[in-house]
Design a protein around this motif. Structure first.
Motif, PDB file in Angstrom:
ATOM      1  N   GLU A  61       0.811  -1.225   0.000  1.00 50.35           N
ATOM      2  CA  GLU A  61       0.000   0.000   0.000  1.00 50.35           C
ATOM      3  C   GLU A  61       0.842   1.271   0.000  1.00 50.35           C
ATOM      4  OE1 GLU A  61      -3.524   1.840   2.842  1.00 50.35           O
ATOM      5  OE2 GLU A  61      -3.205  -0.325   2.787  1.00 50.35           O
ATOM      6  N   ASP A 112      -1.544  -9.409   0.518  1.00 48.94           N
ATOM      7  CA  ASP A 112      -2.492  -8.970  -0.523  1.00 48.94           C
ATOM      8  C   ASP A 112      -3.858  -8.663   0.092  1.00 48.94           C
ATOM      9  OD1 ASP A 112      -0.722  -9.108  -2.637  1.00 48.94           O
ATOM     10  OD2 ASP A 112      -1.339 -11.115  -3.264  1.00 48.94           O
ATOM     11  N   THR A 166      -3.965  -5.340   1.902  1.00 47.49           N
ATOM     12  CA  THR A 166      -3.603  -4.160   1.120  1.00 47.49           C
ATOM     13  C   THR A 166      -4.864  -3.492   0.591  1.00 47.49           C
ATOM     14  OG1 THR A 166      -1.481  -5.131   0.467  1.00 47.49           O
ATOM     15  CG2 THR A 166      -2.315  -3.318  -0.882  1.00 47.49           C
ATOM     16  N   ASP A 202      -6.676  -0.985  -1.727  1.00 42.49           N
ATOM     17  CA  ASP A 202      -6.387  -0.266  -2.971  1.00 42.49           C
ATOM     18  C   ASP A 202      -6.967   1.154  -2.966  1.00 42.49           C
ATOM     19  OD1 ASP A 202      -9.115  -0.538  -3.442  1.00 42.49           O
ATOM     20  OD2 ASP A 202      -8.872  -2.050  -5.008  1.00 42.49           O
ATOM     21  N   ASN A 234      -9.757   2.283  -3.597  1.00 38.53           N
ATOM     22  CA  ASN A 234     -10.842   2.588  -4.533  1.00 38.53           C
ATOM     23  C   ASN A 234     -12.196   2.516  -3.843  1.00 38.53           C
ATOM     24  OD1 ASN A 234      -9.268   3.042  -6.823  1.00 38.53           O
ATOM     25  ND2 ASN A 234      -9.079   0.841  -7.231  1.00 38.53           N
TER      26      ASN A 234
END
Length: 200
Positions: A95, A117, A120, A122, A124
């Motif tokens: 990140e 993953d 993390t 994103d 959005n």
């Protein structure tokens, strides 16, 4: 390395102790099995290198945060399995850094890479939807890594002079984290409540 601060109750109440990287590394390494220390030391080296940036809200360096998250996971949430500790240490690499997270699989295995993953964001979507995604996977260790991350963020916000940052930390904890923790891990809510009192 001898730890200068004897208890959890001390280190996050004093900025110098909170930023004492050597003390946090010692606590993490003392909390895992001897046979896995080389792996954890390797993860700490990655964190020190790639997160070597000043904090913007208070004096200090960002690379302390992931090590403190691993410390909270071990000392306060009782999670000592090596993969979970590695995920805690590496949780922000995807990140906030230019580190290629694919390399985590080569260094520490697919489970660590997949865990990072999952943790993390994103950015959005909303932080609430991100947190719900972590819950939906049903892995209690990943949930506790995220809880440890949020707890350390709360403790860091105490040292900020920005009222907005403190409010954001309180709101995330009260509105999003509290219902989950009280239902799934009620034994830990008191720890979060103390962090909220310090933010008041």
């Amino acid at each position: 390395m001898k730890e200068k601060y004897s208890t959890n109750e001390e280190y996050f109440r004093n900025l110098d102790a909170y930023e004492d990287l050597d003390a946090h590394k010692t606590a993490v390494l003392n909390g895992i099995e001897q046979k896995d220390r080389a792996l954890v030391e390797e993860a700490i080296k990655v964190v020190e290198q790639y997160h070597n940036t000043p904090r913007t809200l208070y004096k200090g360096n960002y690379n302390r945060h992931p090590v403190r998250v691993a410390r909270v996971l071990i000392e306060e949430f009782g999670v000592k399995n090596t993969n979970a500790v590695l995920i805690a240490l590496c949780h922000d690499l995807g990140e906030w850094t230019k580190y290629d997270v694919k390399d985590l699989e080569k260094k520490f295995g697919i489970d660590v890479k997949n865990g990072v993953d999952t943790l993390t964001w994103d950015q959005n979507g909303t932080w609430e939807s991100f947190f719900q995604k972590i819950i939906s996977i049903g892995n209690s260790d990943l949930m506790k890594v995220k809880m440890a991350d949020k707890l350390d963020n709360n403790r860091g916000a105490v040292f900020s002079s920005d009222p907005g940052e403190k409010k954001k930390a309180r709101d995330k904890t009260e509105l999003i984290l509290r219902p989950f923790v009280e239902k799934q891990f009620p034994e830990y809510w008191g720890t979060f409540e103390k962090s909220l009192q310090a933010l008041a």
